[in-house]
Write a protein that holds these residues in place. Structure first.
Motif, PDB file in Angstrom:
ATOM      1  N   ILE A  63      99.732  20.993   9.872  1.00 21.28           N
ATOM      2  CA  ILE A  63      98.951  21.156  11.101  1.00 21.28           C
ATOM      3  C   ILE A  63      97.562  21.693  10.787  1.00 21.28           C
ATOM      4  O   ILE A  63      96.583  21.329  11.446  1.00 21.28           O
ATOM      5  N   ARG A  64      97.433  22.514   9.730  1.00 20.80           N
ATOM      6  CA  ARG A  64      96.103  22.991   9.334  1.00 20.80           C
ATOM      7  C   ARG A  64      95.244  21.827   8.853  1.00 20.80           C
ATOM      8  O   ARG A  64      94.049  21.776   9.118  1.00 20.80           O
ATOM      9  N   ARG A  65      95.860  20.868   8.159  1.00 20.07           N
ATOM     10  CA  ARG A  65      95.118  19.683   7.716  1.00 20.07           C
ATOM     11  C   ARG A  65      94.658  18.852   8.916  1.00 20.07           C
ATOM     12  O   ARG A  65      93.533  18.369   8.952  1.00 20.07           O
ATOM     13  N   VAL A  66      95.544  18.681   9.895  1.00 20.69           N
ATOM     14  CA  VAL A  66      95.183  17.916  11.089  1.00 20.69           C
ATOM     15  C   VAL A  66      94.048  18.621  11.832  1.00 20.69           C
ATOM     16  O   VAL A  66      93.085  17.985  12.276  1.00 20.69           O
ATOM     17  N   ARG A  67      94.146  19.954  11.968  1.00 23.09           N
ATOM     18  CA  ARG A  67      93.087  20.714  12.638  1.00 23.09           C
ATOM     19  C   ARG A  67      91.774  20.581  11.871  1.00 23.09           C
ATOM     20  O   ARG A  67      90.713  20.369  12.451  1.00 23.09           O
ATOM     21  N   SER A  68      91.841  20.670  10.548  1.00 17.79           N
ATOM     22  CA  SER A  68      90.649  20.536   9.711  1.00 17.79           C
ATOM     23  C   SER A  68      90.026  19.141   9.863  1.00 17.79           C
ATOM     24  O   SER A  68      88.801  19.001   9.988  1.00 17.79           O
ATOM     25  N   GLU A  97      82.247  17.397  13.609  1.00 21.81           N
ATOM     26  CA  GLU A  97      80.988  17.565  12.886  1.00 21.81           C
ATOM     27  C   GLU A  97      80.331  16.209  12.626  1.00 21.81           C
ATOM     28  O   GLU A  97      79.111  16.061  12.784  1.00 21.81           O
ATOM     29  N   SER A  98      81.125  15.220  12.236  1.00 15.79           N
ATOM     30  CA  SER A  98      80.585  13.888  11.961  1.00 15.79           C
ATOM     31  C   SER A  98      80.005  13.262  13.220  1.00 15.79           C
ATOM     32  O   SER A  98      78.936  12.642  13.193  1.00 15.79           O
ATOM     33  N   LEU A  99      80.697  13.414  14.337  1.00 23.58           N
ATOM     34  CA  LEU A  99      80.193  12.868  15.591  1.00 23.58           C
ATOM     35  C   LEU A  99      78.909  13.577  16.009  1.00 23.58           C
ATOM     36  O   LEU A  99      77.973  12.934  16.490  1.00 23.58           O
ATOM     37  N   SER A 100      78.837  14.859  15.791  1.00 22.20           N
ATOM     38  CA  SER A 100      77.629  15.609  16.108  1.00 22.20           C
ATOM     39  C   SER A 100      76.454  15.112  15.263  1.00 22.20           C
ATOM     40  O   SER A 100      75.344  14.941  15.771  1.00 22.20           O
ATOM     41  N   LEU A 101      76.696  14.868  13.971  1.00 23.17           N
ATOM     42  CA  LEU A 101      75.646  14.331  13.101  1.00 23.17           C
ATOM     43  C   LEU A 101      75.213  12.947  13.565  1.00 23.17           C
ATOM     44  O   LEU A 101      74.022  12.618  13.570  1.00 23.17           O
TER      45      LEU A 101
END
Length: 99
Positions: A38-43, A50-54
């Protein structure tokens, strides 16, 4: 609709989908705990944000519509001397008759 507007609409839709994904990941985390998976999915979800923001920052900004300047047309009649070399529009020449 311009391509820029359409692009911004698509980016907004993608942002909403990512927001939905983040909420779903939070609900999953409540159910399965905070293990490695779940930490990987959250990451991954945060990396997508971040990619969409860029991508949003790299797209051309929407240009506001240009408003044309109003031109005042006077009520006074035009100088008839301006029209000596042309026919009356829609009426034909003064020295000719309609068929």
């Amino acid at each position: 609709m311009s391509q820029v507007t359409s692009l911004h609409e698509e980016l907004t839709v993608a942002q909403r989908c990512l927001d939905d994904l983040a909420r779903s990941v939070s609900r999953l985390e409540e159910r399965v705990g905070s293990g490695l998976e779940i930490r990987r999915v959250r990451s991954d979800t945060e990396h997508l944000r971040e990619s969409l923001s860029l991508l949003r920052d790299a797209t051309p900004k929407a240009v506001p519509e240009q408003h044309q300047e109003m031109v005042t047309i006077p009520d006074a009649p035009y100088d008839s001397g301006l029209w000596t070399d042309v026919d009356d529009e829609g009426l034909g020449a003064q020295d000719r008759h309609a068929p």
